[in-house]
Design an enzyme around this catalytic site. Structure first.
Site, mmCIF file in Angstrom:
data_model
loop_
_atom_site.group_PDB
_atom_site.id
_atom_site.type_symbol
_atom_site.label_atom_id
_atom_site.label_comp_id
_atom_site.label_asym_id
_atom_site.label_seq_id
_atom_site.Cartn_x
_atom_site.Cartn_y
_atom_site.Cartn_z
ATOM 1 N N LYS A 56 -24.546 12.984 -88.812
ATOM 2 C CA LYS A 56 -24.703 11.718 -89.535
ATOM 3 C C LYS A 56 -25.957 11.729 -90.401
ATOM 4 C CE LYS A 56 -22.001 9.271 -86.123
ATOM 5 N NZ LYS A 56 -22.012 8.386 -84.962
ATOM 6 N N HIS A 104 -30.198 8.952 -71.744
ATOM 7 C CA HIS A 104 -28.932 8.515 -71.152
ATOM 8 C C HIS A 104 -29.230 7.567 -70.006
ATOM 9 C CE1 HIS A 104 -29.714 12.012 -68.534
ATOM 10 N NE2 HIS A 104 -29.648 12.753 -69.616
#
Length: 124
Positions: A56, A104
């Site tokens: 991205k 995470h």
């Protein structure tokens, strides 16, 4: 110029793909050296998110211009994640340097990539 990319990946999605496809899935998204340290679904999700975030930042997504194996995610002696991007990709996109952060929690992995691009005559 600085380019930023970010991605969030559900750990349960990675776990399901890993359960369904096993080593075939890991070979598709991870380089050999990454597979040796990819023991937990959370870690795999973090690497997946990092590569998606890089794609991205490049403005390409995962596909013909940039693939999962065009970059390697590794940790330094302190455990901080880093990117090693293939030379052809660094040249093509004029990458001077890259920074990566992965986290995470709550069953998701999030990665942010910042790219510093070299000045080129085309963009000047």
């Amino acid at each position: 110029m600085i380019k930023i990319g970010t991605d969030i990946t559900a750990v349960r999605r990675i776990a399901a793909l890993r359960a369904k496809y096993g080593a075939k899935f890991l070979k598709r998204i991870l380089k050999k050296s990454e597979r040796s340290s990819a023991l937990r679904d959370e870690s795999i999700a973090g690497v997946y998110a990092a590569k998606e975030a890089l794609s991205k930042a490049l403005g390409t997504g995962i596909g013909a211009e940039f693939g999962f194996k065009d970059a390697k995610i590794y940790k330094d002696a302190l455990g901080a994640p880093h990117l090693k991007i293939r030379k052809k990709i660094r040249k093509k996109f004029h990458i001077k340097s890259a920074s990566l952060s992965i986290t995470h929690d709550a069953n998701v992995a999030i990665a942010v990539v910042a790219l510093v691009l070299k000045k080129s005559k085309k963009r000047a």
